[in-house]
Enzyme design. Structure first.
Site, mmCIF file in Angstrom:
data_model
loop_
_atom_site.group_PDB
_atom_site.id
_atom_site.type_symbol
_atom_site.label_atom_id
_atom_site.label_comp_id
_atom_site.label_asym_id
_atom_site.label_seq_id
_atom_site.Cartn_x
_atom_site.Cartn_y
_atom_site.Cartn_z
ATOM 1 N N SER A 50 0.502 -1.383 -0.264
ATOM 2 C CA SER A 50 -0.277 -0.148 -0.329
ATOM 3 C C SER A 50 0.968 1.780 0.245
ATOM 4 C CB SER A 50 -1.113 -0.121 1.140
ATOM 5 O OG SER A 50 -0.903 -0.468 2.462
ATOM 6 N N HIS A 74 -5.121 -3.519 -2.568
ATOM 7 C CA HIS A 74 -5.648 -2.127 -3.351
ATOM 8 C C HIS A 74 -5.276 -3.063 -4.628
ATOM 9 C CE1 HIS A 74 -4.411 1.369 -1.522
ATOM 10 N NE2 HIS A 74 -3.934 0.699 -0.364
ATOM 11 N N LYS A 130 -11.722 0.558 -0.986
ATOM 12 C CA LYS A 130 -11.173 1.270 -2.363
ATOM 13 C C LYS A 130 -11.927 1.522 -3.450
ATOM 14 C CE LYS A 130 -7.317 0.893 0.850
ATOM 15 N NZ LYS A 130 -6.908 -0.266 1.568
#
Ligand SMILES: *Cc1c(COP(=O)(O)O)cnc(C)c1O
Length: 404
Positions: free
Chosen positions: A187, A215, A246
């Site tokens: 990340s 991610h 996300k």
């Protein structure tokens, strides 16, 4: 009777905050006044936003918004209980089935966040006689889960397969179970974990293989299926974690794996057992998001096109975007490595004055001496916005002596 002045038992916190202020790493929260978007208003200032994880622009996608509203009208605003008592709604099950099909696995369980998914799963599947073999740069939620499990933690140097093998070999003859774990995308540096080699090791040493794809969800692999799909290591990763917070644009985390793994987590994962499930609107939003991933692959293409442009231009300006003192980014996460914490925070503040939001990240989130502005590209940034952000980065970078 005497009135005694009570001594504040929390005064040591004030002292520690004063310390942060002296070091220049104290921050105030920036407050967003409109929608999470590439251009938005923080603290009364309209800025180009280089800091969010909203990779595909789904936080404001009309279909997701509509799905949330419709679910609220139909099912109300809350689930009313933890999943195991009375808080499992049909829409929660629908979401889990949808994710399992998308990821081509037997089963899936959704947690309140990616953090809860990691911490809850690692602490449930391991016990005090077990071992967790973990990349040095793995996410905090993995580390917390490992600590809660009381398993012995063996850290290997970042992406160093030889060192991971040494660690596995060192406990080969111990009776405990071994869990080999890596982020799919790291990340803070944006590099990708060496999954095929890690899977080889897990197989050779009989370890459980786990990947945290927070991610990578919606970013890598076909239609954003993540690093397992990117590397085509289907069937070799026992526990896949992803996030709904996300690229998916809402909130939550999920674990994918065998039916028995998921059943076991229903019975033993503490965030699942002891914390209330999502409101129906969140589940509905996420279902709509997976439909968008399946039907609008052009968003992911645009994300990567913007990413290539952004990395190239930042490099041409002369910024250290990783690869020299830190791993080289391979994803839309592009760090601008500054090194010094105070200079980083000052740079971030100056950028903000010039209407660019690039959040400074310092110790303990990254190692001492590796402070950075972490930029994240999205599919919805326009070329003109990127050009303007580059102008500002160049101007402020030169003024502050970060660029030659
Ligand atoms: C963001 C992140 C998480 C936590 O996900 P949330 O859904 O925000 O709780 C877990 N692991 C990694 C690697 C992350 O980057």
């Amino acid at each position: 009777m005497s009135v005694t002045t009570r001594i504040n038992p929390l005064s040591y916190l004030t002292e520690q905050l004063d310390d942060l202020k002296a070091k220049g790493t104290y921050f105030r929260l920036r407050v967003l006044e409109d929608e999470q978007a590439p251009v938005c208003t923080f603290d009364g200032r309209k800025v180009i936003n280089l800091a969010s994880n909203n990779y595909l622009g789904l936080t404001t996608h009309p279909r997701l918004r509509e799905a949330a509203l419709e679910a609220t009208r139909k099912y109300g605003v809350g689930s009313g209980a933890v999943r195991t008592i009375a808080g499992t709604m049909k829409i929660h099950m629908e979401l889990e089935e949808k994710i399992a099909r998308f990821k081509n696995v037997e089963a899936c369980v959704v947690f309140q966040s990616g953090f809860a998914a990691n911490a809850g799963t690692v602490s449930a599947v391991l016990g005090k006689d077990d071992f967790i073999i973990s990349d040095q740069l793995n996410h905090a939620s993995i580390i917390d889960g490992a600590r809660l499990s009381k398993a012995k933690i063996l850290v290997f140097r970042h992406k160093d397969i030889g060192h991971a093998e040494e660690q596995l070999a060192s406990v080969k003859h111990q009776p405990g179970r071994k869990l080999l774990i890596s982020d799919g995308v790291f990340s803070m540096d944006g590099d990708i974990g060496p999954l095929p080699q890690l899977c080889d090791l897990a197989e050779r040493y009989g370890a459980i293989m786990m990947v945290d794809d927070a991610h990578a969800s919606g970013v890598l692999g076909r239609n954003g299926r993540g690093t397992i799909d990117h590397f085509n290591v289907h069937g070799r990763v026992d526990i896949q974690v992803g996030t709904l917070s996300k690229a998916v644009g809402a909130l939550g985390g999920y674990v994918c794996g065998s039916r028995d793994l998921i059943d076991f987590l229903y019975h033993r994962a503490r965030p699942f057992l002891f914390s209330t499930s999502h409101p129906p609107s969140v589940a509905a939003t996420c279902i709509a998001a997976f439909e968008v991933l399946e039907n609008e692959p052009e968003r992911i293409e645009k994300l990567w096109e913007n990413t290539r442009f952004w990395k190239k231009e930042l490099g041409l300006l002369g910024f250290d975007i990783g690869g020299r003192t830190t791993p080289a980014s391979e994803t839309p996460i592009t760090p601008i490595i500054i090194g010094d914490s105070k200079l980083t925070m000052d740079f971030s503040r100056e950028l903000f004055q010039e209407c660019v939001l690039g959040t400074g990240i310092t110790f303990p989130t990254v190692p001492e001496g590796k402070a950075r502005i972490r930029t994240i590209m999205t599919a919805t940034h326009k070329k003109a916005e990127l050009d303007q952000a580059l102008e500002v980065l160049k101007k402020v970078g030169k003024r502050m002596g970060i660029l030659a």
